[in-house]
Design an enzyme around this catalytic site. Sequence first.
Site, PDB file in Angstrom:
ATOM      1  N   LYS A  22       0.839  -1.213   0.000  1.00  0.00           N
ATOM      2  CA  LYS A  22       0.000   0.000   0.000  1.00  0.00           C
ATOM      3  C   LYS A  22       0.868   1.255   0.000  1.00  0.00           C
ATOM      4  CE  LYS A  22      -1.738   1.622   4.035  1.00  0.00           C
ATOM      5  NZ  LYS A  22      -1.483   3.043   4.368  1.00  0.00           N
ATOM      6  N   ASN A  23       1.861   1.277   0.875  1.00  0.00           N
ATOM      7  CA  ASN A  23       2.621   2.518   1.041  1.00  0.00           C
ATOM      8  C   ASN A  23       3.629   2.753  -0.085  1.00  0.00           C
ATOM      9  OD1 ASN A  23       1.066   3.025   3.232  1.00  0.00           O
ATOM     10  ND2 ASN A  23       2.601   2.443   4.757  1.00  0.00           N
ATOM     11  N   ASP A 305       4.120   0.668  12.247  1.00  0.00           N
ATOM     12  CA  ASP A 305       2.930   0.025  11.670  1.00  0.00           C
ATOM     13  C   ASP A 305       2.757  -1.421  12.138  1.00  0.00           C
ATOM     14  OD1 ASP A 305       2.531   2.383  10.372  1.00  0.00           O
ATOM     15  OD2 ASP A 305       3.183   1.682   8.412  1.00  0.00           O
TER      16      ASP A 305
END
Length: 419
Positions: A22-23, A305
Site C-alpha cells: 500500500k505505502n 505500523d
Amino acid sequence: MSHLRITGGRPLRGEIAVQGAKNSVLPILSATILSADACRIRCCPRLDDVDAAAEILAYLGCAVRWEGGDLVVDSSRMTGCHIPRYLMEKMRSSVIFLGPLLARFGEASLSYPGGCQLGPRPIDLHLQALREMGAEIREDGGRLLCRARRLRGAEISLPIPSVGATENILLAGCGAAGTTILSGAAREPEIEDLQSFLVRCGAQVSGAGGHTVAVVGKQPLHGCQHRCIGDRIAAATYLCAAAATGGQIALLGVEQRHLGAVCRVLQRCGCTMRHEEGFLALRGPERLRGANIIATAPFPGFPTDAQAILMATLCRADGATMMVENLFDSRFRHVPELRRMGAHIRCQGRTAVVYGVDALHGAAMRATDLRGGAALVVAALQAEEPSAIYEIHHIQRGYEDIARDIRALGGHIDFAADG
Ligand code: EPZ
C-alpha cells in the site's frame, strides 16, 4: 456495513502470496502525474486507499482504468490542479499529490489530508521543503494555495526522516529546474520502490534507501510498467498471526530485508524463520516468550505500523513485553479493545506493557485504525470462542482481503452483515 467473525484457537498453516505494498503504490500513483504517457501498475493491490487515489486522479482529469489486476493511469490529458476537501480527507497520502502537481502545473490547491487518527500528523516538513524549492504557499479558509512558476532544485535537510515529506520532495525534484539534494531522507523500502518507478519513467533519482537522495529535474517523464514490492506490514500481520497460533506458514513475494526488525523480534520470542529471495517462512513455538523491550523507530528500526500487531501477538506470551511508540502520540487505541478479550496491558503515555495471560476469550471489538484493526484479527485468532470485529472499513484501507488470506491459511474468518 459488515463485520468480521473469527473463531480462533487453531494454528495457521499454509502458503500465500503477499499483496503489493500500500505505502508504495500510493506515492507511485501520485507520481504518474509526472508522466506524459500511460503508466501500468502491475498486480496493483485493490484497497480502499488505492480507490481513493484513483478517484483523485480521475478528478484531476487522468484516465484511470483497471485491466485485470493492473491499474493503468494516463495523465497525458489531465488539466486540474485542485483537489477538493472530500477527496483530500479520504487518506493521508492525498498530500503526496502536492509535489507532482506543483512540478507539472506550477500550481496546486488542496486542503489538509485525512488518514488514520494516530495523534497530530503535521505536514510542516512537506511545506517547508517545497518553499525551499521556490513554492509560495498560503493558507486560506483551510485550503492550501500553492504556486511556483518553476520549482528549482535545492539542498534540503529533513530534521525527521518523514516518509511522506521524502516522497513529496523526490516528486517535486523530478520536475524542478536543476538538482535537488535531500539529506535526512526516510530510508523505508517504499522510498526505494518509488525511486525504481521514477527511474523506469526516465527520471534521474539516486540514493533512495540511504540518508541522502539526489534528483536531477527532468520533465516530462515517460510511461512505464511497474510492479510494487510486497507489502511488508501485511506480511508482518500474517507472520504474527502464525506465530501467535503456533502455526507454520510461508509467504511469497516479500523480502526478508524489508522485515529484518520484525523477524528478529519474532525469533527472540521463539519462532524459527527461513528465507530465500521473495520467500519467507515461519514456524511458531507452542507458546511465545515475551520480547522484553520493543521501541518503534524509522526504518530499519522496528516499524510503528507493526507495533499494534505485535502487541496482539504477545498477549498470551510467557512473560512481559514493554512497547515504546516513538513515532506517533496516539497509537495505542487498540488497547481497550484487546482488553475486552482478557489481555492484560498497562499504558502510560507512549509506553505500554503487555503481561502475557494464559488465554484470550472471544469478544466484540471495534477497529480504531488500520493496523489497530489488524491487531484485533491477530488477537481473535488466538481465542477458541467466536469474536466479532466492527468498523472494518479501517482494515480495508490497507488489506486487499484479510479474510481471504487468513482463510487460505486455515483460519476461520468470514464477513457478516451488521445487524
Ligand atoms: C507513513 O506515514 C506511512 N503512510 C504510515 O503508515 C507510517 O506509519 C509512517 O509513514 C511512519 O512509518 C504511508 O506511507 C501512506 P511520516 P507518513 O511523515 O508519511 C512527523 C499505515 O498504517 N512529521 O514518516 O504520514 C510525524 O508526526 C500508515 O500504513 C512531522 O512532524 O509518516 C511523525 O511523528 C499509517 N511533520 C513522524 O514525522 C511532517 O511534516 C513520521 O511521520 C511530517 C511528519
